[in-house]
Design a protein around this motif. Structure first.
Motif, short mmCIF file in Angstrom:
data_model
loop_
_atom_site.label_atom_id
_atom_site.label_comp_id
_atom_site.label_asym_id
_atom_site.label_seq_id
_atom_site.Cartn_x
_atom_site.Cartn_y
_atom_site.Cartn_z
N LEU A 105 0.82 -1.21 0.00
CA LEU A 105 0.00 0.00 0.00
C LEU A 105 0.86 1.26 0.00
N GLY A 106 1.98 1.20 0.71
CA GLY A 106 2.87 2.36 0.73
C GLY A 106 3.42 2.69 -0.64
N ASP A 107 3.69 1.65 -1.44
CA ASP A 107 4.17 1.88 -2.80
C ASP A 107 3.07 2.45 -3.69
N TRP A 108 1.83 2.02 -3.47
CA TRP A 108 0.71 2.63 -4.20
C TRP A 108 0.62 4.12 -3.86
N ASP A 109 0.74 4.45 -2.57
CA ASP A 109 0.68 5.86 -2.17
C ASP A 109 1.77 6.67 -2.86
N TRP A 110 2.96 6.08 -2.96
CA TRP A 110 4.10 6.79 -3.55
C TRP A 110 3.91 7.02 -5.05
N VAL A 111 3.61 5.96 -5.79
CA VAL A 111 3.51 6.10 -7.25
C VAL A 111 2.33 6.97 -7.65
N ILE A 112 1.22 6.87 -6.92
CA ILE A 112 0.07 7.73 -7.20
C ILE A 112 0.38 9.17 -6.78
N GLY A 113 1.06 9.32 -5.64
CA GLY A 113 1.39 10.66 -5.14
C GLY A 113 2.25 11.44 -6.11
N VAL A 114 3.26 10.80 -6.66
CA VAL A 114 4.17 11.49 -7.59
C VAL A 114 3.58 11.58 -9.00
N ASN A 115 3.16 10.43 -9.53
CA ASN A 115 2.80 10.38 -10.95
C ASN A 115 1.44 10.98 -11.27
N ILE A 116 0.50 10.91 -10.33
CA ILE A 116 -0.82 11.50 -10.58
C ILE A 116 -0.98 12.81 -9.82
N PHE A 117 -0.81 12.77 -8.51
CA PHE A 117 -1.00 14.00 -7.76
C PHE A 117 0.06 15.05 -8.09
N GLY A 118 1.24 14.62 -8.50
CA GLY A 118 2.23 15.58 -8.94
C GLY A 118 1.74 16.41 -10.12
N VAL A 119 1.05 15.75 -11.05
CA VAL A 119 0.47 16.46 -12.21
C VAL A 119 -0.73 17.30 -11.76
N ILE A 120 -1.57 16.73 -10.91
CA ILE A 120 -2.73 17.48 -10.41
C ILE A 120 -2.28 18.76 -9.69
N GLY A 157 1.44 -2.66 -14.30
CA GLY A 157 0.07 -2.22 -14.03
C GLY A 157 -0.02 -0.95 -13.21
N ALA A 158 0.71 -0.86 -12.11
CA ALA A 158 0.62 0.32 -11.25
C ALA A 158 1.16 1.55 -11.96
N TYR A 159 2.30 1.41 -12.60
CA TYR A 159 2.90 2.53 -13.33
C TYR A 159 2.00 2.97 -14.47
N SER A 160 1.57 2.01 -15.30
CA SER A 160 0.75 2.37 -16.45
C SER A 160 -0.58 2.98 -16.03
N MET A 161 -1.15 2.50 -14.94
CA MET A 161 -2.39 3.10 -14.44
C MET A 161 -2.21 4.60 -14.21
N THR A 162 -1.08 4.97 -13.61
CA THR A 162 -0.85 6.39 -13.35
C THR A 162 -0.65 7.16 -14.65
N LYS A 163 -0.03 6.53 -15.63
CA LYS A 163 0.23 7.23 -16.89
C LYS A 163 -1.01 7.31 -17.77
N TYR A 164 -1.90 6.30 -17.68
CA TYR A 164 -3.21 6.43 -18.32
C TYR A 164 -3.93 7.65 -17.73
N ALA A 165 -3.81 7.83 -16.42
CA ALA A 165 -4.46 8.96 -15.76
C ALA A 165 -3.90 10.28 -16.27
#
Length: 281
Positions: A105-120, A157-165
């Motif tokens: 879960l911590g890795d999900w928080d990290w990859v989403i935090g940088v790759n998605i929320f960083g853009v947001i 999957g986790a990386y690509s999910m963020t990049k689809y976003a």
């Protein structure tokens, strides 16, 4: 956006890789560049390098997953150079080589935090700053070719999910900014010679601290013959000037993306046939 000279760009993830290549290219084009990254030493080295070549740059250490840090960095950029015209939301981390069900879960928080929320956070902070001066500008969001298709066997999957976003955010932003004089591009690079495979070393303490993800070090060999970050920077510069939306670095992935789209079209064909059958009943 043709005239870039003496205008200001802000680039996240600027200390290395694609961000560094974009920042250097924009500086060579005559822009003032605000460099944002979590890697303080590398960021300052790049600042000095740009200044040695006659460019203007400031280095601001910031974690893009932290909205307040991004806002503070933007204020620093505006104080140093005035109006911001180009925003490059580029910071990103890898999350390859691990099946979805095994990712902590911590890795999900990290990859989403940088790759998605960083853009947001970049959109929420930089776009209003560009809007307010009314002179137009451009936003570049870095996705990936992995934001348009899934590479079998790589467990992305986790990386690509963020990049689809990021692709979806960019498409929405382009629609919302239509007629405003602010262009939008989404960069979808394939193989580029960077150290993205080692991005875990930069995970901030609040998200678990630095570590090494051996599962994704296979990327080092797969990107060894890729483009240089400066080549990607030139591609981005051209996209800004020509107001291109999709920005690709290679033509080879086209077949993978076409295969995905064929699968989608086949599904539409199936539902169309079902609808025809239902109408004849």
């Amino acid at each position: 956006m043709k005239d870039l000279k003496a205008k200001t760009a802000i680039v996240t993830g600027a200390a290395s890789g694609i961000g560094s290549g974009i920042a250097q290219t924009l500086a060579e084009a005559g822009m003032n560049v605000a460099l944002l990254d979590i890697q303080e030493r590398a960021l300052d080295d790049l600042r000095r390098q740009i200044e040695t070549r006659g460019g203007k740059a400031i280095a601001v250490t910031a974690d893009v997953s932290d909205a307040q840090a991004v806002a503070a960095a933007a204020r620093r950029a505006e104080e140093a150079f005035g109006r911001i015209h180009v925003a490059v939301n580029n910071a990103g981390v890898a999350m390859h080589g691990t099946p979805l069900e095994e990712i902590a879960l911590g890795d999900w928080d990290w990859v989403i935090g940088v790759n998605i929320f960083g853009v947001i956070h970049g959109i929420r902070t930089f776009v209003p700053m560009i809007r307010k001066h009314g002179e137009g500008g451009h936003v570049v969001n870095t996705a990936s070719i992995g934001g348009l298709q899934m590479r079998p066997g790589w467990n992305t999957g986790a990386y690509s999910m963020t990049k689809y976003a990021v692709v979806a955010l960019s498409e929405a932003l382009e629609q919302e900014l239509a007629g405003s004089g602010i262009g939008v591009s989404v960069l979808c690079p394939a193989s580029v010679r960077t150290a993205i495979y080692d991005s875990a070393k930069n995970r901030p303490a609040r998200l678990g601290g630095p570590f090494r993800r051996e599962q994704q070090h296979f990327l080092k060999d797969t990107i060894a013959d890729g483009l240089t970050p400066l080549q990607v920077g030139e591609r981005v510069l051209r996209a800004i000037r020509d107001d291109e939306f999709f920005v690709f670095t290679h033509s080879e992935p086209r077949q993978l993306i076409e295969a995905r789209h064929r699968r989608i079209m086949e599904a539409f064909d199936r539902i169309a046939e079902i609808e025809r059958e239902e109408r004849t009943c």
